[in-house]
Design a protein around this motif. Sequence first.
Motif, PDB file in Angstrom:
ATOM      1  N   ASN A 160      -2.038  -4.404   7.103  1.00  0.00           N
ATOM      2  CA  ASN A 160      -3.023  -3.743   6.252  1.00  0.00           C
ATOM      3  C   ASN A 160      -4.085  -4.725   5.749  1.00  0.00           C
ATOM      4  O   ASN A 160      -5.013  -4.334   5.048  1.00  0.00           O
ATOM      5  CB  ASN A 160      -2.354  -3.026   5.072  1.00  0.00           C
ATOM      6  CG  ASN A 160      -1.559  -3.967   4.166  1.00  0.00           C
ATOM      7  OD1 ASN A 160      -1.815  -5.156   4.078  1.00  0.00           O
ATOM      8  ND2 ASN A 160      -0.564  -3.413   3.481  1.00  0.00           N
ATOM      9  N   GLY A 161      -3.930  -5.989   6.094  1.00  0.00           N
ATOM     10  CA  GLY A 161      -4.956  -6.965   5.761  1.00  0.00           C
ATOM     11  C   GLY A 161      -4.908  -7.506   4.346  1.00  0.00           C
ATOM     12  O   GLY A 161      -5.852  -8.151   3.895  1.00  0.00           O
ATOM     13  N   LEU A 162      -3.802  -7.290   3.644  1.00  0.00           N
ATOM     14  CA  LEU A 162      -3.686  -7.758   2.262  1.00  0.00           C
ATOM     15  C   LEU A 162      -2.687  -8.910   2.119  1.00  0.00           C
ATOM     16  O   LEU A 162      -2.193  -9.181   1.039  1.00  0.00           O
ATOM     17  CB  LEU A 162      -3.301  -6.591   1.350  1.00  0.00           C
ATOM     18  CG  LEU A 162      -4.345  -5.466   1.275  1.00  0.00           C
ATOM     19  CD1 LEU A 162      -3.825  -4.297   0.438  1.00  0.00           C
ATOM     20  CD2 LEU A 162      -5.670  -5.973   0.718  1.00  0.00           C
ATOM     21  N   CYS A 211       0.851  -1.189   0.000  1.00  0.00           N
ATOM     22  CA  CYS A 211       0.000   0.000   0.000  1.00  0.00           C
ATOM     23  C   CYS A 211       0.889   1.243   0.000  1.00  0.00           C
ATOM     24  O   CYS A 211       2.078   1.171   0.328  1.00  0.00           O
ATOM     25  CB  CYS A 211      -0.912   0.042   1.232  1.00  0.00           C
ATOM     26  SG  CYS A 211      -2.310  -1.083   1.173  1.00  0.00           S
ATOM     27  N   ILE A 215      -5.911  -4.704  12.182  1.00  0.00           N
ATOM     28  CA  ILE A 215      -5.953  -4.464  10.740  1.00  0.00           C
ATOM     29  C   ILE A 215      -6.343  -3.020  10.466  1.00  0.00           C
ATOM     30  O   ILE A 215      -7.342  -2.528  11.012  1.00  0.00           O
ATOM     31  CB  ILE A 215      -6.976  -5.412  10.072  1.00  0.00           C
ATOM     32  CG1 ILE A 215      -6.617  -6.870  10.383  1.00  0.00           C
ATOM     33  CG2 ILE A 215      -7.019  -5.185   8.562  1.00  0.00           C
ATOM     34  CD1 ILE A 215      -7.750  -7.850  10.148  1.00  0.00           C
ATOM     35  N   GLU A 264       4.982  -3.775   5.555  1.00  0.00           N
ATOM     36  CA  GLU A 264       3.893  -4.709   5.841  1.00  0.00           C
ATOM     37  C   GLU A 264       4.482  -6.077   6.193  1.00  0.00           C
ATOM     38  O   GLU A 264       5.101  -6.729   5.346  1.00  0.00           O
ATOM     39  CB  GLU A 264       2.973  -4.807   4.621  1.00  0.00           C
ATOM     40  CG  GLU A 264       1.990  -5.957   4.637  1.00  0.00           C
ATOM     41  CD  GLU A 264       1.150  -6.019   5.904  1.00  0.00           C
ATOM     42  OE1 GLU A 264       0.966  -7.131   6.425  1.00  0.00           O
ATOM     43  OE2 GLU A 264       0.678  -4.949   6.372  1.00  0.00           O
ATOM     44  N   SER A 277      -5.671   4.423   0.957  1.00  0.00           N
ATOM     45  CA  SER A 277      -4.672   3.362   1.150  1.00  0.00           C
ATOM     46  C   SER A 277      -3.841   3.102  -0.096  1.00  0.00           C
ATOM     47  O   SER A 277      -2.708   2.646   0.001  1.00  0.00           O
ATOM     48  CB  SER A 277      -5.366   2.061   1.569  1.00  0.00           C
ATOM     49  OG  SER A 277      -6.057   2.234   2.780  1.00  0.00           O
ATOM     50  N   MET A 336      -9.378  -6.888   2.032  1.00  0.00           N
ATOM     51  CA  MET A 336      -9.020  -6.597   3.413  1.00  0.00           C
ATOM     52  C   MET A 336     -10.141  -7.023   4.362  1.00  0.00           C
ATOM     53  O   MET A 336      -9.898  -7.613   5.417  1.00  0.00           O
ATOM     54  CB  MET A 336      -8.708  -5.100   3.552  1.00  0.00           C
ATOM     55  CG  MET A 336      -8.416  -4.622   4.963  1.00  0.00           C
ATOM     56  SD  MET A 336      -9.910  -4.143   5.865  1.00  0.00           S
ATOM     57  CE  MET A 336     -10.520  -2.793   4.871  1.00  0.00           C
ATOM     58  N   TRP A 351     -10.184  -3.904  13.974  1.00  0.00           N
ATOM     59  CA  TRP A 351      -9.917  -2.943  12.927  1.00  0.00           C
ATOM     60  C   TRP A 351      -9.468  -1.657  13.587  1.00  0.00           C
ATOM     61  O   TRP A 351      -9.909  -1.338  14.710  1.00  0.00           O
ATOM     62  CB  TRP A 351     -11.173  -2.666  12.109  1.00  0.00           C
ATOM     63  CG  TRP A 351     -11.321  -3.513  10.900  1.00  0.00           C
ATOM     64  CD1 TRP A 351     -10.341  -3.941  10.058  1.00  0.00           C
ATOM     65  CD2 TRP A 351     -12.553  -4.029  10.366  1.00  0.00           C
ATOM     66  NE1 TRP A 351     -10.880  -4.688   9.030  1.00  0.00           N
ATOM     67  CE2 TRP A 351     -12.226  -4.746   9.191  1.00  0.00           C
ATOM     68  CE3 TRP A 351     -13.893  -3.925  10.741  1.00  0.00           C
ATOM     69  CZ2 TRP A 351     -13.191  -5.382   8.410  1.00  0.00           C
ATOM     70  CZ3 TRP A 351     -14.848  -4.557   9.964  1.00  0.00           C
ATOM     71  CH2 TRP A 351     -14.498  -5.278   8.809  1.00  0.00           C
TER      72      TRP A 351
END
Length: 198
Positions: A102-104, A22, A126, A74, A140, A151, A167
């Motif tokens: 970042n949840g990816l 991101c 996250i 990340e 983002s 995400m 979150w």
Amino acid sequence: MADILYTYKDSVYANITNKCNCSCTFCIRSLRDGVGSADNLWHEKNPTKDEVLNAIRNYDFSGYKELVFCGYGEPTCELDTLLEAAELVKKEFGLKTRLNTNGLGNEENNRNIVPELSKVIDSVSISLNAPDAAKYQEVSRPKYENGFDKMVDFAVKCKEQIKDVKWSIVDVLPEQDIEKCKELSEKNGIQLRIRHYS
């Protein structure tokens, strides 16, 4: 070499990579070189897995309650290092582990990594960043299409296997966006943490 481990309040943080998928508009990386006890979190090159593991083995964790995977990149971009480091700190030092992400990570690793994380990670935070796909893309700036949906899916998968999942958003969001984030959190049964942006 930049700091691999640094402290903030009562936690030790592991800065295992500067890679990130991101380019968030508010990212602290664009403002300063360090945070907490670290003056420099920019690696000239990413530390190897052995360098990270050795840094952990030789660290004095006295008085600290957890190891948090969170640095200037990340953590799931270096998944193998993350998993081995988390296992090491739990087995040898009895610390809890947290992943700030970042949840990816599923997109980064081309598979569902949550089952692997659940074996060594106690809690996951996250970055939600925005209440919907359009605003998430704007703020983002992920390298993946449909980043917001991916995400959210990651967060839901984490909630199924990891006890503590949150979150997070920063308090500079407009009030209406904060309210929408709260609604999204309630809908998915995921706790929302509103952080102060400094």
